[in-house]
Design a protein around this motif. Sequence first.
Motif, PDB file in Angstrom:
ATOM      1  N   GLN A 105       1.609  -0.503 -13.316  1.00  0.00           N
ATOM      2  CA  GLN A 105       0.839  -0.328 -12.084  1.00  0.00           C
ATOM      3  C   GLN A 105       1.636   0.456 -11.049  1.00  0.00           C
ATOM      4  O   GLN A 105       1.091   1.296 -10.335  1.00  0.00           O
ATOM      5  CB  GLN A 105       0.437  -1.693 -11.520  1.00  0.00           C
ATOM      6  CG  GLN A 105      -0.565  -2.427 -12.374  1.00  0.00           C
ATOM      7  CD  GLN A 105      -0.701  -3.885 -11.971  1.00  0.00           C
ATOM      8  OE1 GLN A 105       0.270  -4.553 -11.618  1.00  0.00           O
ATOM      9  NE2 GLN A 105      -1.927  -4.400 -12.038  1.00  0.00           N
ATOM     10  N   TRP A 106       2.940   0.208 -10.988  1.00  0.00           N
ATOM     11  CA  TRP A 106       3.811   0.914 -10.055  1.00  0.00           C
ATOM     12  C   TRP A 106       3.822   2.408 -10.354  1.00  0.00           C
ATOM     13  O   TRP A 106       3.748   3.239  -9.459  1.00  0.00           O
ATOM     14  CB  TRP A 106       5.223   0.355 -10.139  1.00  0.00           C
ATOM     15  CG  TRP A 106       6.141   0.780  -9.039  1.00  0.00           C
ATOM     16  CD1 TRP A 106       6.335   0.142  -7.865  1.00  0.00           C
ATOM     17  CD2 TRP A 106       6.980   1.925  -9.002  1.00  0.00           C
ATOM     18  NE1 TRP A 106       7.256   0.819  -7.094  1.00  0.00           N
ATOM     19  CE2 TRP A 106       7.661   1.923  -7.772  1.00  0.00           C
ATOM     20  CE3 TRP A 106       7.220   2.963  -9.881  1.00  0.00           C
ATOM     21  CZ2 TRP A 106       8.563   2.908  -7.411  1.00  0.00           C
ATOM     22  CZ3 TRP A 106       8.132   3.958  -9.523  1.00  0.00           C
ATOM     23  CH2 TRP A 106       8.785   3.904  -8.300  1.00  0.00           C
ATOM     24  N   THR A 137       2.996  -4.881 -11.842  1.00  0.00           N
ATOM     25  CA  THR A 137       3.771  -4.531 -13.026  1.00  0.00           C
ATOM     26  C   THR A 137       4.326  -3.118 -12.886  1.00  0.00           C
ATOM     27  O   THR A 137       3.880  -2.333 -12.043  1.00  0.00           O
ATOM     28  CB  THR A 137       2.912  -4.588 -14.297  1.00  0.00           C
ATOM     29  OG1 THR A 137       1.931  -3.550 -14.224  1.00  0.00           O
ATOM     30  CG2 THR A 137       2.249  -5.954 -14.467  1.00  0.00           C
ATOM     31  N   LEU A 138       5.281  -2.784 -13.753  1.00  0.00           N
ATOM     32  CA  LEU A 138       5.820  -1.430 -13.743  1.00  0.00           C
ATOM     33  C   LEU A 138       4.759  -0.387 -14.059  1.00  0.00           C
ATOM     34  O   LEU A 138       4.756   0.704 -13.477  1.00  0.00           O
ATOM     35  CB  LEU A 138       6.973  -1.305 -14.739  1.00  0.00           C
ATOM     36  CG  LEU A 138       8.302  -1.857 -14.274  1.00  0.00           C
ATOM     37  CD1 LEU A 138       9.330  -1.737 -15.384  1.00  0.00           C
ATOM     38  CD2 LEU A 138       8.786  -1.146 -13.034  1.00  0.00           C
TER      39      LEU A 138
END
Length: 177
Positions: free
Chosen positions: A168-169, A165-166
């Motif tokens: 996590q990114w 996910t963003l």
Amino acid sequence: VPMQAESDPDGHSGESGYYHIAAGMSAKEVREALYPMLDSLEGAYGINNHRGSKATTDREVMRYVMEVLKERKLFFFDSRTSPRSVAYEAALLEGLESAFNSRFLDNESDRTKIAIQMAWALDLARKKRIAAVICHLRPETVSFLEDFALDVSGGIHKSGVKLITLAQWAECSKEDK
């Protein structure tokens, strides 16, 4: 959030008549434009810039945007519609979780070209450990992504790249800085 593009003669009204975040705005103007937009996004954990090739190059305006996002504890994703964007850096300076676009997946609505862009992104992710792509809600793109998903199991693409996910990114990109 709609932001002024280089092609917008008047940064304050978009193609749909909604209020843009525009280059040259004061902190008060940014707040007056951004608060109603954020209030209308119940449950959102962050925003990105829609268009914004001009607004995202204005350091002061981006600082004002990030101050509001910091108050709301929101994430920022820089779509990187301009190579001169300072939005990601402004977000980091405010201590926000943030990420940026590595590649537009579907600048052209052609399945072969979309596949080429995705292959590039997967290669970048293998080389640099992280990459993000964005796309539009177009029939060709949706069809491509549906087929792409068939090659994903347990969050891992057959190429060996883990899809995240963003949020996590943003965590991963902080570790790299």
